[in-house]
Design an enzyme around this catalytic site. Structure first.
Site, PDB file in Angstrom:
ATOM      1  N   HIS A  34      50.207  36.267  51.118  1.00  0.00           N
ATOM      2  CA  HIS A  34      50.746  37.623  51.210  1.00  0.00           C
ATOM      3  C   HIS A  34      49.713  38.480  51.937  1.00  0.00           C
ATOM      4  CE1 HIS A  34      47.963  38.368  47.970  1.00  0.00           C
ATOM      5  NE2 HIS A  34      48.544  37.447  47.225  1.00  0.00           N
ATOM      6  N   GLU A  35      49.998  39.778  52.030  1.00  0.00           N
ATOM      7  CA  GLU A  35      49.111  40.677  52.797  1.00  0.00           C
ATOM      8  C   GLU A  35      47.661  40.639  52.317  1.00  0.00           C
ATOM      9  OE1 GLU A  35      50.269  44.872  53.418  1.00  0.00           O
ATOM     10  OE2 GLU A  35      52.279  44.055  53.107  1.00  0.00           O
ATOM     11  N   HIS A  37      45.960  37.996  51.260  1.00  0.00           N
ATOM     12  CA  HIS A  37      45.298  36.864  51.926  1.00  0.00           C
ATOM     13  C   HIS A  37      45.062  37.171  53.413  1.00  0.00           C
ATOM     14  CE1 HIS A  37      47.580  34.653  48.667  1.00  0.00           C
ATOM     15  NE2 HIS A  37      46.362  34.194  48.484  1.00  0.00           N
ATOM     16  N   LYS A 151      39.963  41.111  44.059  1.00  0.00           N
ATOM     17  CA  LYS A 151      40.940  41.136  42.968  1.00  0.00           C
ATOM     18  C   LYS A 151      40.533  40.127  41.885  1.00  0.00           C
ATOM     19  CE  LYS A 151      45.447  39.935  41.566  1.00  0.00           C
ATOM     20  NZ  LYS A 151      45.334  38.501  41.346  1.00  0.00           N
ATOM     21  N   SER A 187      49.702  39.731  44.514  1.00  0.00           N
ATOM     22  CA  SER A 187      49.367  38.435  43.931  1.00  0.00           C
ATOM     23  C   SER A 187      50.557  37.502  44.129  1.00  0.00           C
ATOM     24  CB  SER A 187      49.108  38.599  42.423  1.00  0.00           C
ATOM     25  OG  SER A 187      49.175  37.352  41.773  1.00  0.00           O
ATOM     26  N   SER A 188      50.253  36.227  44.352  1.00  0.00           N
ATOM     27  CA  SER A 188      51.345  35.242  44.486  1.00  0.00           C
ATOM     28  C   SER A 188      52.189  35.229  43.219  1.00  0.00           C
ATOM     29  CB  SER A 188      50.776  33.855  44.728  1.00  0.00           C
ATOM     30  OG  SER A 188      49.996  33.872  45.896  1.00  0.00           O
TER      31      SER A 188
END
Ligand code: PAF
Length: 282
Positions: A34-35, A37, A151, A187-188
């Site tokens: 996602h953004e 990463h 995070k 978060s995934s």
């Protein structure tokens, strides 16, 4: 952008880049990008000529009752996003490539003190799994720099210590947490949330900020602040795992002498466990 699955192929390609005096940046991930990463990949691109993103859902860092089997595996979409972000090489090994003798026979890396407590207490063996695979990735890629998200604050602290303690020649860079508009950290695992739970989830960051403001205003009754924050989480519909106010470097309980404090939080919504943190300087 190329994708390789074997350590041998990875090393051959990287040798070529090193011969051209290119510096190498590594972004270790478990995929389902996602953004957050992608911001790590961009940061690695600012710090190094070549960016290698690893995608490996590491079984060693999952507990028996955790989501290893259901963890989203989305290589094709991940590749598209990485290509657009200017990533150079994807390393996506399978479990046999990383652990050819199986998990039970694998040498493990244990990082004392900072792995204890917080997520380390709730997820026994988790940080041994992280430290082991990250050490292996460092040895496979031999990067000049490696970028990890803030995070996962405890994870970043564990990795910084393992690099120091084992004299691994890599610069570890922490990248700021990327958030949704309502404050929820990307978060995934957010994709596991039901619509109702997704509405509740931003309360975690709101409560971190509220507690941060109380600390900045001079409160230092840390235990009471932790209880208030947990109570606020329950009121919001979250099931707190922990809310700990700690020294930002040691992750030990905060004292009045500490100038940098980090608020570490983990909470459940249904079966989904979310984490977040906030650092306050006084
Ligand atoms: O943060 C993660 O995604 C993982 O813990 C890591 C660092 C890629 C190790 O498997």
């Amino acid at each position: 952008m190329r994708t390789v699955h074997s350590i041998k192929e990875l090393r051959t390609i990287l040798r070529g880049y090193r011969q051209q005096d290119k510096t190498i940046g590594l972004v270790p991930t478990m995929g389902n990008l996602h953004e957050g990463h992608i911001s790590l990949v961009r940061k690695a691109g600012e710090a190094a000529d070549i960016v290698v993103t690893s995608i490996f859902v590491n079984p060693m860092q999952f507990g028996a009752s955790e989501d290893l089997d259901t963890y989203p595996r989305t290589l094709a979409q991940d590749q598209e996003q990485l290509e657009a972000a200017g990533n150079t090489l994807v390393f996506a090994p399978n479990v046999e490539e990383v652990y050819p003798e199986g998990l039970a026979r694998q040498t493990q890396v244990v990082v004392p003190d900072v792995s204890d407590g917080h997520c380390g207490a709730s997820r026994p063996g988790h940080f041994e799994g992280v430290a082991t695979v990250v050490t292996m990735l460092f040895n496979m890629v031999q990067p000049d720099v490696a970028v990890f998200g803030e995070k996962d604050f405890q994870q970043l602290t564990v990795i910084r210590k393992l690099v120091r303690d084992l004299c691994i020649p890599v610069e570890v860079i922490g990248a700021p947490t990327v958030r949704e508009d309502d404050g929820l950290a990307k978060s995934s695992r957010n994709s596991y949330l039901s619509e109702g739970d997704r509405g509740i989830a931003p309360a975690m960051y709101r409560i971190l900020e509220e507690t941060g403001r109380k600390l900045a205003a001079g409160r230092s009754d840390f235990a009471a602040l932790e209880s208030e924050a947990k109570e606020a989480m329950v009121q919001a519909g979250l099931r707190p795992d922990y809310f700990n106010i700690v020294n930002s470097d040691t992750l030990k309980p905060a004292t009045n002498e500490d100038t940098s404090l980090t608020l570490l939080v983990a909470a459940f919504l249904g079966t989904t466990r979310l984490i977040d943190n906030l650092t306050v300087t006084r």
